[in-house]
Scaffold this motif. Structure first.
Motif, PDB file in Angstrom:
ATOM      1  N   ARG A 278      23.633  39.105  11.832  1.00 24.10           N
ATOM      2  CA  ARG A 278      22.411  40.314  12.142  1.00 24.10           C
ATOM      3  C   ARG A 278      23.536  41.454  11.624  1.00 24.10           C
ATOM      4  O   ARG A 278      23.208  42.216  11.489  1.00 24.10           O
ATOM      5  CB  ARG A 278      21.070  40.426  13.119  1.00 24.10           C
ATOM      6  N   ASN A 279      24.497  41.439  12.215  1.00 21.33           N
ATOM      7  CA  ASN A 279      25.472  42.235  12.279  1.00 21.33           C
ATOM      8  C   ASN A 279      26.670  42.614  11.480  1.00 21.33           C
ATOM      9  O   ASN A 279      27.555  43.739  11.896  1.00 21.33           O
ATOM     10  CB  ASN A 279      25.848  42.828  14.501  1.00 21.33           C
ATOM     11  N   THR A 280      26.735  41.468  10.632  1.00 20.23           N
ATOM     12  CA  THR A 280      28.167  41.636   9.760  1.00 20.23           C
ATOM     13  C   THR A 280      27.588  41.715   8.690  1.00 20.23           C
ATOM     14  O   THR A 280      26.417  40.299   8.461  1.00 20.23           O
ATOM     15  CB  THR A 280      28.889  40.460  10.119  1.00 20.23           C
ATOM     16  N   PRO A 281      27.297  42.259   7.560  1.00 20.92           N
ATOM     17  CA  PRO A 281      28.728  43.295   7.500  1.00 20.92           C
ATOM     18  C   PRO A 281      27.950  44.410   8.258  1.00 20.92           C
ATOM     19  O   PRO A 281      27.055  44.613   8.431  1.00 20.92           O
ATOM     20  CB  PRO A 281      29.237  43.815   6.105  1.00 20.92           C
ATOM     21  N   PRO A 282      29.298  45.276   8.553  1.00 20.92           N
ATOM     22  CA  PRO A 282      28.983  46.263   9.766  1.00 20.92           C
ATOM     23  C   PRO A 282      27.978  47.216   8.515  1.00 20.92           C
ATOM     24  O   PRO A 282      28.687  47.240   7.531  1.00 20.92           O
ATOM     25  CB  PRO A 282      30.077  46.768  10.005  1.00 20.92           C
ATOM     26  N   PHE A 283      26.499  47.523   9.091  1.00 18.13           N
ATOM     27  CA  PHE A 283      25.975  48.453   8.501  1.00 18.13           C
ATOM     28  C   PHE A 283      25.276  49.622   8.833  1.00 18.13           C
ATOM     29  O   PHE A 283      24.757  48.829  10.593  1.00 18.13           O
ATOM     30  CB  PHE A 283      24.882  48.319   7.731  1.00 18.13           C
ATOM     31  N   ASP A 284      25.048  50.632   9.439  1.00 17.21           N
ATOM     32  CA  ASP A 284      24.409  52.238   9.992  1.00 17.21           C
ATOM     33  C   ASP A 284      22.530  52.077   9.601  1.00 17.21           C
ATOM     34  O   ASP A 284      22.410  52.531   8.930  1.00 17.21           O
ATOM     35  CB  ASP A 284      25.097  53.215  10.340  1.00 17.21           C
ATOM     36  N   TYR A 285      21.941  50.904  10.441  1.00 15.81           N
ATOM     37  CA  TYR A 285      21.127  51.067  10.047  1.00 15.81           C
ATOM     38  C   TYR A 285      19.939  51.842  10.106  1.00 15.81           C
ATOM     39  O   TYR A 285      18.806  52.296   9.920  1.00 15.81           O
ATOM     40  CB  TYR A 285      20.080  49.844   9.939  1.00 15.81           C
ATOM     41  N   SER A 286      20.469  52.624  11.188  1.00 15.02           N
ATOM     42  CA  SER A 286      19.774  53.865  11.674  1.00 15.02           C
ATOM     43  C   SER A 286      19.687  55.384  11.031  1.00 15.02           C
ATOM     44  O   SER A 286      18.632  55.618  10.985  1.00 15.02           O
ATOM     45  CB  SER A 286      20.418  54.536  13.517  1.00 15.02           C
ATOM     46  N   ARG A 287      20.769  54.738   9.733  1.00 14.50           N
ATOM     47  CA  ARG A 287      20.691  56.214   8.816  1.00 14.50           C
ATOM     48  C   ARG A 287      19.953  55.308   7.916  1.00 14.50           C
ATOM     49  O   ARG A 287      19.154  57.407   7.313  1.00 14.50           O
ATOM     50  CB  ARG A 287      22.465  56.152   7.671  1.00 14.50           C
ATOM     51  N   LEU A 288      19.006  54.761   7.510  1.00 19.41           N
ATOM     52  CA  LEU A 288      18.368  54.719   6.043  1.00 19.41           C
ATOM     53  C   LEU A 288      16.661  54.555   7.466  1.00 19.41           C
ATOM     54  O   LEU A 288      16.127  55.765   6.640  1.00 19.41           O
ATOM     55  CB  LEU A 288      17.555  53.240   5.962  1.00 19.41           C
ATOM     56  N   ARG A 289      16.533  54.791   8.980  1.00 21.76           N
ATOM     57  CA  ARG A 289      15.839  54.494   9.275  1.00 21.76           C
ATOM     58  C   ARG A 289      15.237  56.399   9.449  1.00 21.76           C
ATOM     59  O   ARG A 289      13.975  56.995   9.527  1.00 21.76           O
ATOM     60  CB  ARG A 289      15.305  54.090  11.155  1.00 21.76           C
ATOM     61  N   SER A 290      16.268  57.694   9.654  1.00 22.50           N
ATOM     62  CA  SER A 290      16.153  58.621   9.285  1.00 22.50           C
ATOM     63  C   SER A 290      16.097  59.046   7.957  1.00 22.50           C
ATOM     64  O   SER A 290      15.090  60.329   8.059  1.00 22.50           O
ATOM     65  CB  SER A 290      17.121  59.348  10.265  1.00 22.50           C
ATOM     66  N   LEU A 291      15.759  59.140   7.331  1.00 25.83           N
ATOM     67  CA  LEU A 291      16.313  59.454   6.085  1.00 25.83           C
ATOM     68  C   LEU A 291      14.814  58.819   5.373  1.00 25.83           C
ATOM     69  O   LEU A 291      14.337  59.725   4.293  1.00 25.83           O
ATOM     70  CB  LEU A 291      17.278  58.964   4.773  1.00 25.83           C
ATOM     71  N   PHE A 292      14.461  57.285   5.353  1.00 20.66           N
ATOM     72  CA  PHE A 292      12.973  57.152   5.172  1.00 20.66           C
ATOM     73  C   PHE A 292      12.274  57.532   6.359  1.00 20.66           C
ATOM     74  O   PHE A 292      11.874  56.698   7.383  1.00 20.66           O
ATOM     75  CB  PHE A 292      12.996  55.473   4.717  1.00 20.66           C
ATOM     76  N   LYS A 293      11.111  58.270   6.286  1.00 17.42           N
ATOM     77  CA  LYS A 293       9.587  58.944   7.349  1.00 17.42           C
ATOM     78  C   LYS A 293       8.486  57.841   7.010  1.00 17.42           C
ATOM     79  O   LYS A 293       8.170  58.045   8.569  1.00 17.42           O
ATOM     80  CB  LYS A 293       9.357  59.934   6.760  1.00 17.42           C
ATOM     81  N   GLY A 294       8.848  56.907   6.217  1.00 14.90           N
ATOM     82  CA  GLY A 294       7.011  55.947   5.695  1.00 14.90           C
ATOM     83  C   GLY A 294       7.998  54.933   7.287  1.00 14.90           C
ATOM     84  O   GLY A 294       8.099  54.736   8.137  1.00 14.90           O
ATOM     85  N   THR A 295       6.930  53.845   6.916  1.00 13.38           N
ATOM     86  CA  THR A 295       7.380  52.726   7.718  1.00 13.38           C
ATOM     87  C   THR A 295       8.419  51.978   7.415  1.00 13.38           C
ATOM     88  O   THR A 295       8.665  51.480   6.402  1.00 13.38           O
ATOM     89  CB  THR A 295       6.002  51.746   7.323  1.00 13.38           C
ATOM     90  N   TYR A 296       8.921  51.852   8.681  1.00 10.36           N
ATOM     91  CA  TYR A 296      10.508  50.635   8.871  1.00 10.36           C
ATOM     92  C   TYR A 296       9.908  49.306   8.760  1.00 10.36           C
ATOM     93  O   TYR A 296       9.959  48.724  10.338  1.00 10.36           O
ATOM     94  CB  TYR A 296      11.749  51.489   9.209  1.00 10.36           C
ATOM     95  N   ILE A 297      10.277  48.048   8.028  1.00  5.60           N
ATOM     96  CA  ILE A 297      10.071  46.825   8.670  1.00  5.60           C
ATOM     97  C   ILE A 297      11.520  46.455   8.676  1.00  5.60           C
ATOM     98  O   ILE A 297      11.999  46.291   7.916  1.00  5.60           O
ATOM     99  CB  ILE A 297       9.623  45.669   7.825  1.00  5.60           C
ATOM    100  N   GLY A 298      11.895  46.003  10.351  1.00  6.05           N
ATOM    101  CA  GLY A 298      13.277  45.296  10.032  1.00  6.05           C
ATOM    102  C   GLY A 298      13.049  43.667  10.372  1.00  6.05           C
ATOM    103  O   GLY A 298      12.397  43.060   9.965  1.00  6.05           O
ATOM    104  N   SER A 299      13.941  42.821  10.007  1.00  2.00           N
ATOM    105  CA  SER A 299      13.574  41.611   9.472  1.00  2.00           C
ATOM    106  C   SER A 299      15.147  40.667   9.444  1.00  2.00           C
ATOM    107  O   SER A 299      16.332  41.865   9.075  1.00  2.00           O
ATOM    108  CB  SER A 299      13.594  41.271   7.482  1.00  2.00           C
ATOM    109  N   ASN A 300      15.164  39.877   9.653  1.00  2.00           N
ATOM    110  CA  ASN A 300      16.653  39.166   9.881  1.00  2.00           C
ATOM    111  C   ASN A 300      16.570  38.073  11.429  1.00  2.00           C
ATOM    112  O   ASN A 300      17.243  39.168  12.042  1.00  2.00           O
ATOM    113  CB  ASN A 300      17.669  39.267   8.822  1.00  2.00           C
TER     114      ASN A 300
END
Ligand SMILES: Cc1cc2nc3c(=O)[nH]c(=O)nc-3n(C[C@H](O)[C@H](O)[C@H](O)COP(=O)(O)O)c2cc1C
Length: 364
Positions: A278-300
């Protein structure tokens, strides 16, 4: 409900647009390579989804939007009258059991095994770049995706329209909404990423150009079925299907911000390597979370503890589970009670009969 259940946000209701989900355990999309003549959902497909109606939301397997968008054997489509009728039986059965169901609509782009197997015209992609490392076992033999051809600029509005029409069909078939398959190296993902898109027109080059098709399709679908009935799945760094890009963080921050402007219901994110780390390749998902104000579904690769943590820390609103739903139709109840999970049979995952499909028992 026990106190332990009541305090676990995974089992708390969630308002998604106009529908209320009774819990946050989402069934992730999974192609199962089962359908009848004309790629129509089967009676066992009706049963399979109805058995899983206790999911907060079911997202169906990827369903091709057109003959051209097919890539895998027997994936049930959403482009003919018979297919719409077949899916209507599925949504009726799920609703009768108080479930909620979105359909994932899919154009495979360059990942077409059926084009190779059946000697069909070449699949279409942003550019004529094959997926060199892909092969799948189909009917006992290893098959590679067919060599793709680049879409002409004049063909692109037709692709947008195929997605829009499939979304209209989905509502007709009784779905509560539509998820665009924008992940895993298929057409929309392929346009967005540098490793698969070498175009020099308005759909290639800059981030804005590469994201254009995904955003045009999202807008067309949202306009057709309603913003709150529209979601999209993305996979910023997942290498499945030889998907790659030089600029994942910047690219997907741009996409998340633009999707936010479109005010769609949800962003469904494959975090990390699908079915891998889940952590490779590295990516900052919290940035998506703060830019997209609707519902965030985490997966994998989620389990109930990780899911609970993601929701409690505000990293996600909902969590999707794929493989664990295969052999556990009553997954939500098993999670609630801490019951053991049945293991799926890999031999019956893709294709075949009802065995390993609609015959996994419920415990509860
Ligand atoms: C048999 C199978 C079929 C899949 N088909 C799809 C699909 O149609 N669309 C999609 O977006 N992802 C598909 N996936 C990926 C899953 O939705 C999910 O991202 C992956 O299994 C990792 O989640 P998990 O750890 O909860 O299983 C599929 C996975 C499996 C195992």
């Amino acid at each position: 409900m026990t106190d332990a259940e009541a305090s676990n946000p995974l089992f708390s209701p969630y308002q998604l647009g106009e529908i209320v989900l009774p819990n946050r355990v989402i069934m992730a999309p999974m192609t199962r390579w089962r359908s009848g003549p004309g790629f129509v959902p089967l009676a066992s497909t009706v049963e399979y989804y109805a058995q899983r109606a206790s999911a907060g939301l079911i997202i169906t397997e990827g369903s091709p939007i057109s003959e051209q968008g097919r890539g895998y054997p027997d994936a049930p489509g959403i482009y003919t009258r018979d297919q719409i009728k077949g899916w209507k039986a599925v949504t009726d059965a799920v609703h009768q059991k108080d479930g909620r169901i979105f359909i994932q609509i899919w154009h495979v782009g360059r990942i077409s095994y059926v084009a190779r197997l059946h000697d069909l015209p070449p699949p279409v992609a942003p550019s004529a770049i094959p997926a060199p490392n892909q092969q799948m076992k189909i009917g006992g033999q290893m098959v590679r995706p067919a060599e793709p051809r680049a879409l002409e600029l004049t063909e692109i509005p037709g692709i947008v329209d195929d997605f829009r029409r499939a979304a209209a069909h989905a509502l007709e078939a009784g779905f509560d909404g539509v998820e665009l398959h924008g992940a895993n190296g298929y057409l929309l993902d392929a346009f967005a990423k540098t490793g698969m898109n070498a175009r020099t027109d308005a759909y290639g080059g800059s981030i804005a150009n590469r994201s254009r098709l995904m955003l045009e399709v999202t807008e067309a679908v949202a306009t057709e079925v309603g913003r709150m009935r529209t979601g999209i799945r993305i996979a910023p760094v997942n290498p499945t299907n030889d998907s790659s890009t030089d600029d994942a963080q910047e690219l997907f921050e741009y996409i998340a911000a633009k999707l936010n402007d479109l005010q769609i219901a949800y962003l469904h994110v494959v975090e990390g390597t699908s079915m891998g780390d889940r952590n490779t390749p590295p990516f900052d998902y919290s940035r998506l979370r703060s830019l997209f104000k609707g519902t965030y579904i985490g997966s994998n690769g989620y389990d109930p503890e990780l899911a609970r943590h993601a929701i409690e820390t505000g990293n996600a609103d909902l969590i999707s589970f794929a493989r664990s739903f295969v052999a556990n139709p009553d997954l939500v109840e098993r999670f609630k009670r801490g019951l053991p999970l049945a293991k799926l049979d890999p031999e019956t995952l893709l294709g075949g009969s009802d065995a390993g499909y609609s015959d996994y028992p419920t415990l509860t």
